[in-house]
Design a protein around this motif. Structure first.
Motif, PDB file in Angstrom:
ATOM      1  N   GLU A 235       4.547  -1.809  12.908  1.00  0.00           N
ATOM      2  CA  GLU A 235       4.093  -2.886  13.782  1.00  0.00           C
ATOM      3  C   GLU A 235       3.391  -2.297  14.993  1.00  0.00           C
ATOM      4  N   ASP A 236       2.600  -3.143  15.643  1.00  0.00           N
ATOM      5  CA  ASP A 236       1.882  -2.690  16.840  1.00  0.00           C
ATOM      6  C   ASP A 236       2.420  -3.346  18.110  1.00  0.00           C
TER       7      ASP A 236
ATOM      8  N   HIS B 102       2.974  -6.581  18.355  1.00  0.00           N
ATOM      9  CA  HIS B 102       2.699  -8.008  18.252  1.00  0.00           C
ATOM     10  C   HIS B 102       2.814  -8.520  16.820  1.00  0.00           C
ATOM     11  N   GLU B 103       2.405  -7.710  15.890  1.00  0.00           N
ATOM     12  CA  GLU B 103       2.439  -8.148  14.499  1.00  0.00           C
ATOM     13  C   GLU B 103       2.758  -6.985  13.566  1.00  0.00           C
ATOM     14  N   GLU B 104       3.244  -7.323  12.385  1.00  0.00           N
ATOM     15  CA  GLU B 104       3.518  -6.319  11.355  1.00  0.00           C
ATOM     16  C   GLU B 104       2.209  -5.990  10.644  1.00  0.00           C
ATOM     17  N   LEU B 105       1.863  -4.702  10.622  1.00  0.00           N
ATOM     18  CA  LEU B 105       0.618  -4.284   9.979  1.00  0.00           C
ATOM     19  C   LEU B 105       0.825  -3.917   8.519  1.00  0.00           C
TER      20      LEU B 105
ATOM     21  N   LYS C  71       4.236  -3.193   5.422  1.00  0.00           N
ATOM     22  CA  LYS C  71       5.654  -3.115   5.102  1.00  0.00           C
ATOM     23  C   LYS C  71       5.818  -2.557   3.707  1.00  0.00           C
TER      24      LYS C  71
ATOM     25  N   LYS D 289      -4.935   1.486  13.359  1.00  0.00           N
ATOM     26  CA  LYS D 289      -4.672   0.556  14.459  1.00  0.00           C
ATOM     27  C   LYS D 289      -5.677  -0.588  14.393  1.00  0.00           C
ATOM     28  N   LYS D 290      -5.195  -1.787  14.726  1.00  0.00           N
ATOM     29  CA  LYS D 290      -6.125  -2.912  14.833  1.00  0.00           C
ATOM     30  C   LYS D 290      -6.790  -2.908  16.201  1.00  0.00           C
TER      31      LYS D 290
ATOM     32  N   SER E   3      -3.224  -0.137  21.326  1.00  0.00           N
ATOM     33  CA  SER E   3      -1.882  -0.484  20.852  1.00  0.00           C
ATOM     34  C   SER E   3      -1.124   0.775  20.433  1.00  0.00           C
TER      35      SER E   3
END
Length: 149
Positions: free
Chosen positions: A88-89, A91-94, A96, A119-120, A124
């Motif tokens: 995760e960053d 804020h959200e799970e990238l 799993k 990274k998005k 982050s």
């Protein structure tokens, strides 16, 4: 009184025989030390991989092998040799996934897997979280967070 003095003198002379005094040879125990010292430089501790652990995971290391690629190694003592992970960053799970060890609890099974996760957002911080899912309700247990980059 004369006899007392004479007797004392005889005893004094008799007790003080001149026997040779025994002496031991002194052995020099001083060792010579070279005048120059050789200092070996130790590698900084920063070069050693950081190890992570908790109740269910131990000796976990993460090695960065590319820009966004990592190899995760360690041991786990998990139910039916299975555990899950997420990246995760904040804020959200990238990503799993699910992994298996080579032995189930109560043994410590070894595991190794690789992940590729970009990274998005450039500012982050990515965190890998290893965890065991509860056999009762599937909730996360024994989470082990590891900062990737």
């Amino acid at each position: 009184m004369r006899y007392n003095i004479l007797l004392s003198l005889i005893l004094f002379v008799a007790c003080n025989r001149h026997e040779p005094i025994k002496t031991e040879a002194n052995v020099d125990t001083l060792k010579t030390v070279p005048e120059t010292l050789h200092v070996t430089k130790q590698e900084p501790e920063a070069d050693l991989p950081k190890t992570y652990s908790n109740e269910r995971f131990k000796d976990v290391t993460v090695e960065r092998t590319g820009q966004d690629t990592f190899i995760v190694r360690g041991k786990a003592q998990v139910f039916e040799a299975a555990f899950s992970w997420i990246v995760e960053d904040g804020h959200e799970e990238l990503m799993k996934g699910f992994q298996m060890t080579d032995a189930g609890a109560p043994e410590w099974g070894k595991f190794e897997f690789s992940i590729t996760v970009p990274k998005k957002q450039s500012n982050s911080t990515l965190t890998l979280i290893l965890f065991e899912s509860s056999p009762k309700d599937g909730s996360r247990q024994y989470e082990l967070p590891i900062t990737l980059y």
